[in-house]
Scaffold this active site. Structure first.
Site, short mmCIF file in Angstrom:
data_model
loop_
_atom_site.label_atom_id
_atom_site.label_comp_id
_atom_site.label_asym_id
_atom_site.label_seq_id
_atom_site.Cartn_x
_atom_site.Cartn_y
_atom_site.Cartn_z
N LYS A 96 -4.52 -14.65 37.23
CA LYS A 96 -4.74 -16.07 37.59
C LYS A 96 -5.78 -16.40 38.90
O LYS A 96 -6.18 -17.70 38.95
CB LYS A 96 -3.22 -16.15 38.06
N GLY A 105 13.52 -16.43 35.51
CA GLY A 105 12.18 -16.69 35.07
C GLY A 105 12.18 -17.32 33.80
O GLY A 105 10.95 -18.18 33.63
N GLU A 112 0.79 -1.29 -0.07
CA GLU A 112 -0.17 -0.03 0.11
C GLU A 112 0.83 1.06 0.07
O GLU A 112 1.53 1.36 0.87
CB GLU A 112 -0.88 0.18 1.26
N ASN A 163 -3.30 -20.96 35.67
CA ASN A 163 -2.59 -20.49 34.82
C ASN A 163 -2.67 -21.03 33.54
O ASN A 163 -2.13 -20.84 32.45
CB ASN A 163 -0.98 -20.20 35.15
N SER A 215 5.39 -16.23 25.16
CA SER A 215 4.65 -17.45 24.96
C SER A 215 4.22 -17.61 23.37
O SER A 215 4.66 -18.82 22.93
CB SER A 215 3.54 -17.53 25.85
N GLY A 240 -1.50 -14.76 42.35
CA GLY A 240 -1.42 -16.18 41.60
C GLY A 240 -0.22 -16.63 41.48
O GLY A 240 -0.04 -18.17 42.26
N GLN A 298 1.52 -27.27 29.73
CA GLN A 298 0.51 -26.87 29.15
C GLN A 298 0.48 -27.11 27.81
O GLN A 298 -0.71 -27.30 27.22
CB GLN A 298 0.76 -25.25 29.12
N ASP A 345 2.50 -23.23 37.33
CA ASP A 345 3.53 -22.52 37.65
C ASP A 345 4.36 -23.20 38.44
O ASP A 345 5.54 -23.12 38.57
CB ASP A 345 2.94 -21.12 38.33
#
Length: 549
Positions: free
Chosen positions: A336, A517, A53, A357, A289, A409, A528, A373
């Site tokens: 959470k 972390g 564009e 979580n 993530s 949480g 997960q 967690d």
């Protein structure tokens, strides 16, 4: 309002690529000169764009006849020229392919000329071989009159409408699309603004329902809360999406880069059967993530996409996106705890912790919540402690004084996990009452955060920060003085952007072992991923992806 778009999930053998969708990626081009634009167009082609564009209103000087002719003839991609005038207090919008959008003040841009010249430039673009032009709904009647029936057979007319204030109701959007179609548009385009992430559902409904029409539709929701409208175009029937060449160089709020669309979100492989996953948070744009899960999906050919979801209210989110297409969610600060009450069933451990979580939508549509967690964090901490101690049968946390900063949480998860491993738990929180509540649950001690720096009954304690203190952009913040860190043998920080926070840096300088972390992030992601996909977690791939962070 419920978004109902059901579909199945497909897993490809051996990770082979899924069939490419037909949705186009358009790169907005903004520059001072035509030569600069042509260079950017080449970059767009190299980056993987399907068309460009051209923002004519960004040119410092503009000769319609020669400049449009040069751009049409020399562009390596189909081009869309946009020529917009400004709206006070808003950012600009954009269009696509060889379009020339010459837009007045009510649509957003930099053009400050008269309307007749604007329409003349559109007509000239058609004559010179433009593939598309974009005419605003408010100007289409005047434009059609000026054409005198001499419309180019090659050039597609996109008729557009832009709302920089909100996203109207489904009925209003449906009426808007009907008006645009009635104007004779070859392609319908509308852009709205997301005040809440659930606004996007109404736009998805319109694009899905509009597929019964022979008129293609471009529908975008601007702003960070509207990001998934741009990523999920192939799933819900959008004709194209916009992707920028550089971060921040956008023509409308919330545009992702072409690189992210292709390399993070696997845009070419998305389609009607793609399952949707995401990380719920506020803030959430910092999350790694999407990088982790989408790469893992691609590695095994799993037909899913994972996105950041900026959410104000989780209950409203789940009520709105209730179809099986929205298959799973991760959850981060600050939702959470609130998410527990949104689940139809909660894992007993997560219920005891009081925080979820990870949410999975089961085949019957019910939401199941769990907490991964504490497993990820505690395992990472144990691994480091075990490395500095003789091999023992029990946990190296047994008997340790474990100080948790934060009573949200993640704090609850760490406190529970440490208690289960035999540690003596202390909770430090800005609000003492919340610290006391959690300490009572785990049989521990409570402190206010102000007391923490002077709390050192022992010299071999464990410290775990579960708050956002020190997270980007406030990287100079820390929850405890450097002097106090000498009383700890290990410091853990749940923050992973940046990987080495001020807290961890000062712990290292004090000779204290650290756990970042990132280790927790990887550890909690294993379960997960398996719950989302039903496949074994690619642990080595996860570690490789996060090695650079």
């Amino acid at each position: 309002m419920e978004l109902v778009v059901e579909s199945g999930v497909k897993k490809m053998e051996g990770g082979e690529a899924m069939r490419r969708n037909q949705t186009l990626i358009c790169a907005p081009i903004m520059a001072d000169t035509v030569d600069q634009m042509l260079n950017l167009m080449q970059n767009a082609k190299t980056s993987g764009a399907d068309l460009v564009e051209v923002r004519l209103d960004s040119l410092k000087s503009f000769n319609p006849q020669s400049d449009i002719d040069t751009i049409v003839k020399q562009s390596p991609l189909p081009t869309l020229f946009t020529y917009r005038t400004p709206i006070a207090g808003t950012q600009k919008d954009i269009n696509f392919s060889v379009w020339l959008s010459i837009t007045p003040t009510w649509e957003g841009g930099q053009y400050a000329g008269d309307e007749a010249s604007r329409l003349d430039a559109l007509r000239l673009a058609m004559e010179l071989g433009a593939d598309y032009i974009d005419v605003e709904l408010k100007a289409i009647d005047e434009f059609n009159t000026a054409l005198h029936g001499n419309k180019s057979a090659k050039c597609k007319v996109i008729v557009s409408s832009h709302n920089y204030d909100n996203t109207p109701s489904s009925e209003e959007l449906g009426n808007l699309v009907a008006r645009i179609q009635a104007s004779g548009a070859d392609i319908v385009k509308f852009a709205t603004t997301a005040l809440d992430i659930t606004d996007v559902a109404r736009v998805f409904q319109i694009t899905v329902h509009s597929q019964v029409s022979s008129v293609p539709i471009i529908a975008m929701v601007m702003g960070e809360k509207g990001l998934m409208s741009r990523i999920l175009c192939p799933k819900f029937g959008g004709y194209l999406t916009f992707g920028t060449l550089e971060v921040g160089k956008v023509s409308a709020p919330g545009q992702p880069t072409i690189k992210d669309l292709l390399n993070i979100y696997n845009f070419r492989q998305l389609g009607p059967d793609t399952k949707i996953f995401g990380i719920i948070g506020k803030p959430v744009s910092h999350s790694k993530s999407p990088l982790l899960y989408n790469e893992a999906f691609r590695s095994v050919g799993f037909n899913g996409v994972y996105m950041p979801l900026l959410v104000d209210d989780v209950a409203t989110l789940f009520r709105t996106y209730s179809s099986l297409d929205f298959a799973g969610f991760s959850c981060t600060i600050p939702h959470k705890e609130a998410i527990v009450d949104c689940c139809d069933e909660v894992d007993p451990t997560a219920k005891l912790i009081g925080a979820v979580n990870c949410v999975v939508r089961r085949p019957d549509g019910k939401l199941f919540g769990c907490n991964t967690d504490y497993v990820g964090a505690i395992s990472a901490i144990e691994e480091v402690l075990q490395g500095s101690q003789p091999i023992m049968s029990g946990s190296p946390l047994a008997g340790k004084l474990f100080v948790v900063i934060g009573a949200g949480g993640a704090g609850k998860a760490l406190a529970y996990g440490a208690k289960e491993k035999g540690a003596r738990v202390v909770i430090a929180n800005r609000t003492y009452e919340r610290a006391r509540e959690l300490a009572d649950v785990v049989g521990g001690q409570a402190l206010s955060l102000d007391e923490l720096s002077n709390f050192h009954p022992e010299t071999d304690m464990i410290l775990a920060n579960t708050t956002s203190i020190g997270m980007q952009p406030k990287v100079d913040d820390t929850p405890i003085s450097k002097e106090a860190l000498r009383y700890y043998s290990l410091v853990f920080d749940a923050v992973y952007t940046p990987k080495i926070t001020r807290l961890l840096r000062e712990a290292q300088e004090s000779g204290v072992n650290i756990v970042t972390g990132v280790e927790m992030f990887i550890g909690q992601a294993y379960e997960q991923y398996e719950r989302f996909t039903g496949l074994p977690a690619p642990k080595e791939l996860f570690k490789k992806i996060m090695a650079g962070y």
